[in-house]
Scaffold this motif. Structure first.
Motif, PDB file in Angstrom:
ATOM      1  N   TRP A 183       0.949  -1.334  -0.123  1.00 44.26           N
ATOM      2  CA  TRP A 183       0.002   0.002  -0.117  1.00 44.26           C
ATOM      3  C   TRP A 183       1.073   1.281  -0.044  1.00 44.26           C
ATOM      4  O   TRP A 183       1.367   1.733   1.080  1.00 44.26           O
TER       5      TRP A 183
ATOM      6  N   ILE B 240       0.590  -7.889   4.781  1.00 45.18           N
ATOM      7  CA  ILE B 240       0.505  -6.193   4.288  1.00 45.18           C
ATOM      8  C   ILE B 240       1.656  -5.093   4.662  1.00 45.18           C
ATOM      9  O   ILE B 240       2.354  -5.419   5.774  1.00 45.18           O
TER      10      ILE B 240
ATOM     11  N   LEU C 181      -8.585  -0.451   2.665  1.00 44.38           N
ATOM     12  CA  LEU C 181      -7.459  -1.340   3.156  1.00 44.38           C
ATOM     13  C   LEU C 181      -8.337  -2.214   4.331  1.00 44.38           C
ATOM     14  O   LEU C 181      -8.182  -3.142   4.538  1.00 44.38           O
TER      15      LEU C 181
END
Length: 297
Positions: free
Chosen positions: A118, A167, A141
């Motif tokens: 991200w 992540i 997210l």
């Protein structure tokens, strides 16, 4: 990295409060995306834009424009899933960051342990309960983690799309209190601008690659152009000063290309109304080039 690329445009601006980002896909195409990817030997097919009904409706939910955002993301997820089955690398262009709900949902069904990078100034980890604004572009997210409104978390399939340990957030410098709490509770790996300034982008990307590559079977890159400093990328809806540089971002994309770990991507939040001569869309295209292996020599 796959060279058969499926372009999905999503002219979405319902997920945030500033109009104009719906023109992002057109701006990115106009900035020479096809020529750049074709020169790299990629086989590019544009599947056009998903229709977004932008007519104003009475709000019935805590999350603004929930019904249309859900519909659009469901369609995007289905298109992406179909094209993955056909051997395409799905590349989604937007549009506000709420479209990542659909892109991640469409990709996740094809991997046992999907990883997620991200690249963003924001965490986008808010839910109905924690969002200060109700804008869904601040929630994707969290939705990927199975948190928030069930209409969004149930897109494509009801399970969590990605595990928190798979992540990494790169470039964070604006987090709400609810997001900070969730990051600590779930143990999400975050490289703030402090880490980038202190250790350098090269170290951060090496660490992120090592952290993800050994335990994932595919990695989705979600790149928000507001991850870059607004001095360099002014055409975004939620600029935050002190961001990543143009050169740092190219280095990140080049290192990801060399690692050959990215299996899908989206580039979002290009707002040509707020831009300077389409500068931010051009940066997006140039970063795509680096991601797909473009080199000086």
């Amino acid at each position: 990295m796959k060279t058969k690329i499926a372009i999905h445009g999503v002219p979405m601006d319902l997920g945030q409060g500033r109009r104009g980002v719906n023109m992002g896909p057109s701006a990115i195409r106009y900035a020479g995306m096809f020529d750049r990817l074709n020169r790299l030997g990629c086989e590019v097919e544009d599947f056009g834009d998903i229709y977004v009904d932008t007519r104003q409706k009475a709000e019935e939910d805590r999350s603004k424009n929930l019904q249309e955002i859900t519909r659009v993301n469901q369609e995007l997820a289905e298109r992406i899933s179909t094209n993955i089955e056909k051997g395409y690398f799905p590349l989604t262009i937007g549009g506000d960051h709420s479209i990542s709900i659909g892109s991640i949902a469409g990709v996740s069904a094809h991997y046992e342990n999907l990883g997620l990078i991200w690249y963003d100034a924001h965490g986008d980890l808010n839910t109905d309960d924690t969002s200060p604004s109700g804008n869904i572009h601040g929630m994707p997210l969290a939705v990927a983690l199975g948190l928030g409104n069930q209409q969004l978390t149930n897109i494509q399939h009801a399970d969590r799309k990605v595990q928190p340990e798979n992540i990494v957030i790169i470039g964070a410098r604006s987090l709400d209190e609810g997001e900070k709490k969730l990051i600590h509770e779930l143990g999400i790996r975050v490289y703030t601008m402090h880490e980038i300034d202190h250790s350098g982008m090269s170290h951060v990307i090496k660490d992120a690659i090592a952290y993800l590559s050994s335990k994932t079977d595919g990695i989705h890159l979600s790149l928000d152009l507001d991850g870059l400093d607004p001095e360099e990328a002014p055409g975004v809806g939620t600029p935050v000063v002190g961001g990543m540089s143009y050169r740092e971002s190219h280095l990140a994309m080049e290192m990801l290309a060399e690692a050959d770990i990215i299996t899908s991507a989206d580039f979002v939040e290009v707002n040509p109304i707020l831009d300077e001569k389409n500068r931010t869309a051009q940066i997006a295209v140039e970063l795509m080039g680096s991601l797909f292996g473009e080199k000086l020599l």
